[in-house]
Structure formats: C-alpha cells, structure tokens
Write a protein that holds these residues in place. Structure first.
Motif, PDB file in Angstrom:
ATOM      1  N   TYR A  20      37.518  56.982  55.380  1.00 56.33           N
ATOM      2  CA  TYR A  20      38.977  56.878  55.466  1.00 56.33           C
ATOM      3  C   TYR A  20      39.450  55.470  55.153  1.00 56.33           C
ATOM      4  CZ  TYR A  20      39.064  61.447  57.634  1.00 56.33           C
ATOM      5  OH  TYR A  20      38.940  62.799  57.852  1.00 56.33           O
ATOM      6  N   SER A  72      46.394  49.031  53.636  1.00 58.41           N
ATOM      7  CA  SER A  72      44.993  49.399  53.434  1.00 58.41           C
ATOM      8  C   SER A  72      44.144  48.168  53.123  1.00 58.41           C
ATOM      9  CB  SER A  72      44.922  50.407  52.288  1.00 58.41           C
ATOM     10  OG  SER A  72      43.607  50.537  51.823  1.00 58.41           O
ATOM     11  N   ASN A 122      43.676  54.062  48.662  1.00 63.09           N
ATOM     12  CA  ASN A 122      44.419  55.198  49.236  1.00 63.09           C
ATOM     13  C   ASN A 122      44.304  56.365  48.259  1.00 63.09           C
ATOM     14  OD1 ASN A 122      46.882  53.025  48.314  1.00 63.09           O
ATOM     15  ND2 ASN A 122      46.914  55.034  47.346  1.00 63.09           N
ATOM     16  N   THR A 157      50.313  61.592  55.375  1.00 64.82           N
ATOM     17  CA  THR A 157      49.349  61.487  56.473  1.00 64.82           C
ATOM     18  C   THR A 157      48.365  62.647  56.475  1.00 64.82           C
ATOM     19  OG1 THR A 157      51.007  62.516  57.895  1.00 64.82           O
ATOM     20  CG2 THR A 157      50.823  60.119  57.949  1.00 64.82           C
ATOM     21  N   GLU A 214      45.024  64.602  54.779  1.00 64.63           N
ATOM     22  CA  GLU A 214      43.730  64.005  54.422  1.00 64.63           C
ATOM     23  C   GLU A 214      43.755  63.321  53.060  1.00 64.63           C
ATOM     24  OE1 GLU A 214      42.401  64.077  57.643  1.00 64.63           O
ATOM     25  OE2 GLU A 214      40.514  64.181  56.546  1.00 64.63           O
ATOM     26  N   PHE A 242      44.459  59.558  52.959  1.00 63.73           N
ATOM     27  CA  PHE A 242      43.549  58.609  53.600  1.00 63.73           C
ATOM     28  C   PHE A 242      42.088  58.726  53.150  1.00 63.73           C
ATOM     29  CE2 PHE A 242      47.106  58.534  56.458  1.00 63.73           C
ATOM     30  CZ  PHE A 242      47.053  57.328  57.127  1.00 63.73           C
ATOM     31  N   ARG A 243      41.633  59.984  52.976  1.00 63.60           N
ATOM     32  CA  ARG A 243      40.206  60.148  52.709  1.00 63.60           C
ATOM     33  C   ARG A 243      39.957  59.855  51.235  1.00 63.60           C
ATOM     34  NH1 ARG A 243      36.268  65.066  54.617  1.00 63.60           N
ATOM     35  NH2 ARG A 243      37.885  65.581  56.143  1.00 63.60           N
ATOM     36  N   TYR A 288      45.639  57.834  62.230  1.00 56.31           N
ATOM     37  CA  TYR A 288      46.381  57.853  60.974  1.00 56.31           C
ATOM     38  C   TYR A 288      47.772  57.283  61.215  1.00 56.31           C
ATOM     39  CZ  TYR A 288      43.039  61.715  59.905  1.00 56.31           C
ATOM     40  OH  TYR A 288      41.933  62.515  59.730  1.00 56.31           O
ATOM     41  N   LYS A 329      41.338  67.319  63.980  1.00 59.79           N
ATOM     42  CA  LYS A 329      42.445  66.421  63.611  1.00 59.79           C
ATOM     43  C   LYS A 329      43.720  66.967  64.247  1.00 59.79           C
ATOM     44  CE  LYS A 329      45.148  64.577  59.737  1.00 59.79           C
ATOM     45  NZ  LYS A 329      45.214  64.438  58.259  1.00 59.79           N
TER      46      LYS A 329
END
Ligand code: MG
Length: 456
Positions: free
Chosen positions: A48, A57, A255, A275, A277, A280-281, A345, A360
């Motif tokens: 993440y 980030s 990101n 927000t 996945e 972020f992932r 997150y 989550k």
C-alpha cells in the motif's frame, strides 16, 4: 563479519496502477524488463502506498510516517503541493536519505520530488548529495489548458538551481536514465542510494516517438514502456558493473492509476484519489539476486515500512526521538510474518478506512472532492474488488476495526471527525515563498508551452 551494505535503487513510478504491468496482469502494456525484475525477485500483492495522491505518498515514503504524522495530509487547502507554496517537508524530519547518508551512502535523487519547492525543502536539504529532476508534477508548467491561470514555466533542477525551463518532456526519461547510469558508475564501489522517481505515467503523456509507435495502449502504454526501457538500462548497467548481487532494486508507484486515461488498477476497484483499493494498492517489486528470494509475497506492507527496512539493511540507526510508523518487513523475505497487520486509509486529512488482516472497514468513501459516510466491510482475501459488502454479517469484525479507527483518530487525527491527533508534527513553513521560475517572454524557452492539455 558485518554484512556488506547493499546499494539501493528505489524506483518510484507516478500514478502507475496495480494492473499496469505485465507481471501484475496487464495484457496491453509491454514491460519486459520490469517483468524480468519480478521473475528474478519478489513481487508483492498487498503493498500500500500511504496515500492515493502524490505529495502525501512521497512524504510518507521518505519519512516512514503516515502523511498526517508529518503534516502532509493537506497543503494549505491543496490536495498536493503546487509551485511556490510556503509549506513542504519539515527540515527537522529525518528522511531515509539522511539516514543512509549517515550510514556512509552516496545519495542521489533523480526525478519528481513533490515534497516542497522552497530551498529549505529541496532534496539537497533532505539528505540527498545531489538532485536532478522536476520538483513537482509534469502538469505544473506552462500548459495549454491553463491560459486563464497559467503556472510559471516547469523547472528542471540540478541540485538547487534551475538549469532548464519547460524541458522537452518526451526526452526527460532518457535524461533521467543517463543521470542514473552516471551516478551508478561514479559510485560503483558503493554503497549508494538512488531514488529515481519517474515523471511517467502522470499526465500529460509525452513519450519518445518509438514508444508511441509501438504502443498497444495509446500514450499511456508508451509512457509505461518508456519507464520499462529505463529499468532495463539500469538493470543492464548493474550487471555490467558486476553489481547485481550488491544492489537491491525496488520498483513501485506513488498511487493508483487514473482509469480514464489508459491506466488500470484491475482487479481492484477505484483509482487515483479514491479510498478504494485501486487508489492505494500498487505494484511493489524487490530484486537482489542471492539475497531476495524469487517469488510472490502476500504479506501486508505499507510504503512507510520501506524506511526501517532499508535503514536496517544499511545498518543505519532509526530515530527513537519521534514516532515512525513503518515496520521492518524484511522477515517476509525469510517467509516469516512482518510487523504490520493494520493499515489506515486517509484521503488528505480524513480517516476513511482501515485494513486489518483480511478485513477492510470503510467509514468514509473519499475522492478529490468529498468524503461520504458509508458502512462497508470487505473480505479482501475472497473479494479483492470490494464488490460484496458484508458489514451486516460480521458485527464482531466491524467492532474490532471500529476500535482501531478510534485509536488512530486519537493518535493521528481525522478532519472528518474534527480531531487533530495527539502525536502529529507540523510540515515545514517559510515566510515569503517564491516560485522557482517566472515567465519571461524574452527567454528562449525550449518549448514555449506544452501543447497537451491533460492534467491530473
Ligand atoms: Mg502520483
């Protein structure tokens, strides 16, 4: 005998999504060099970034802290830093570059910094011996979409000086790569730390003609291929210098991708500045033959964890006078659990969701413009795409994760709940900020104005 300190090359793509590399399932982008890196190294499925947008980030990656911890959730009301802002990464923060420098590393940053453009905030004040690159995004120059409210010319910096304005973006990755090769050669006796933060694949997409001609995915595919080419050059250089086993190479992204411009976060939902996945992932690959096992790692890792992991590998002392959010994830390389089981997150300063193990819990669903209250629980092990909300079915998981959110709110704060947080540090702030460039119509700019209108 003390283990030899590895050279470290940290390659950070911009806005590259989870599904944008061949080794992560892309069928439209050509990434043979990064795919080889993954085949020879460790590919992480659950890595993440600290935020779904750039500045937050990147500040977290440099400091091992959640963005809010270091005052990097929001920037005087902006989602990311803009040219000439008075705020930036606090000079009191101890970046990974400062740590590695103190451990005897030669350090260089090439590419996108985006942690502040005032002199106090530049890479050279944050532990990097030298710097070559754009101090912020490539859509923050004179661009044809901004005729009403034009930004100053895009600066290319060498250390702390502007050496070119409005550089030809199609040529920039090649120039970055040339700088990287030069740095590797000059420091081949090691140890060295190179942080190479590509301009690609942030909008606008300028890539050399040969990549545009070969792309099966338009300008986006060309930008990805150009970055992949650069990785190939660097891997080849390491091999030629006999540095393969001495050098840890990491490839990741700041990101998730914008899905409207050719990018993909498949199989994840959402994308940049969301927000879900997909915001972020991101891809995360490590390669160091003989030291990092080849394979796939499903352990939960966050960008903040890179800091203590690299510091420990380098024998650098991690600060104890302040909270560092990262956990050394090197046990994962030995098949053991890492120190992290939870990830929070944030969208800017708002706490939106938490992951713990496979669960989550989302309390807010956020994007650029708003965060809306939701009650969502997902089992990411069986439902990676966040399609099946099981909030009503698992009250015990909801209760446990709600308690984690409360604890985080007290610690780091949450603008949506009106909480400041008990353990946060301020960003840096200067009086009388100025932009690095000012438009001068008599200056022979290489390119008077960027003709692609895309931004974001
Ligand atoms: Mg980005």
């Amino acid at each position: 005998m003390e283990a030899k300190k590895p050279n470290i090359i940290l390659i950070n793509a911009d806005d590259l999504g989870y599904g944008d590399l061949g080794c992560y399932g892309s069928a439209v982008n050509d990434t043979p060099h990064i795919d080889r890196m993954a085949a020879e190294g460790l590919r992480f499925t659950d890595f993440y970034s600290a935020a779904p947008i750039c500045s937050s980030s990147r500040g977290a990656l440099m400091t091992g802290c959640y963005p809010r911890r270091i005052g990097f959730g929001m920037f005087d009301g902006n989602h990311v830093l803009f040219p000439g802002q008075r705020v930036g990464l606090n000079p009191n923060e101890i970046t990974i570059a400062k740590l590695l420098k103190s451990a005897g590393y030669a350090t260089m940053h090439i590419g996108k910094w985006h942690c502040g453009d005032q002199p106090e905030f530049l890479p050279t004040r944050h532990g990097f011996d030298s710097y070559y690159g754009l101090p912020f995004s490539n859509d923050m120059g004179r661009q044809c979409n901004r005729r009403e409210n034009m930004l100053p010319p895009l600066p290319l910096l060498l250390d702390e000086s502007v050496i070119e304005q409005q550089p030809d973006q199609a040529a920039l990755t090649s120039r970055y790569t040339e700088q990287a090769v030069r740095f590797i050669r000059e420091n081949k006796n090691g140890p060295f730390f190179l942080y190479l933060a590509h301009m690609h694949v942030h909008l606008p997409h300028y890539a050399p003609e040969r990549f545009i001609k070969a792309s099966r995915n338009g300008p986006f595919g060309a930008a990805v291929a150009c970055m992949d080419w650069s990785c190939g050059v660097i891997l080849r250089e390491l091999a030629e210098q006999g540095l393969d086993e001495d050098t840890l190479v990491i490839f990741t992204s700041d990101n998730g991708a914008r899905t409207t411009e050719g990018g993909s976060n498949a199989p994840l939902a959402g994308g940049k500045a969301t927000t879900q996945e997909g915001g972020f992932r991101v891809p995360f690959i490590m390669r160091r033959p003989g030291h990092v096992p080849a394979g796939v790692c499903n352990g939960l890792v966050a960008a903040m964890d890179v800091y203590p992991t690299l510091a420990n590998m380098a024998g650098a002392k991690i600060p104890t006078d302040r909270t560092i959010d990262g956990a050394d994830f090197s046990p994962l390389l030995r098949g053991q659990p890492s120190g992290r089981d939870t990830f929070f997150y944030y969208m800017n300063d708002a706490l939106c969701a938490v992951r713990n193990g496979k669960w989550k819990l989302a309390a807010l669903r956020g994007n650029w413009t708003k965060c809306e209250p939701v009650n969502e629980l997902y089992d990411l092990e069986t439902d990676i795409g966040e399609t099946d909300n099981v909030y009503e079915k698992h009250p015990e998981a909801v209760a446990a994760l709600t308690a984690l959110l409360e604890k985080c709110r007290a610690d780091l704060g949450d603008s949506a709940a009106g909480k400041t947080g008990n353990d946060i540090r301020p960003s840096g702030c200067v009086d009388n900020p100025t932009t690095l460039t000012q438009y001068d119509p008599t200056h022979p700019y290489y390119m008077a104005i960027y003709d692609l209108p895309d931004a974001g």
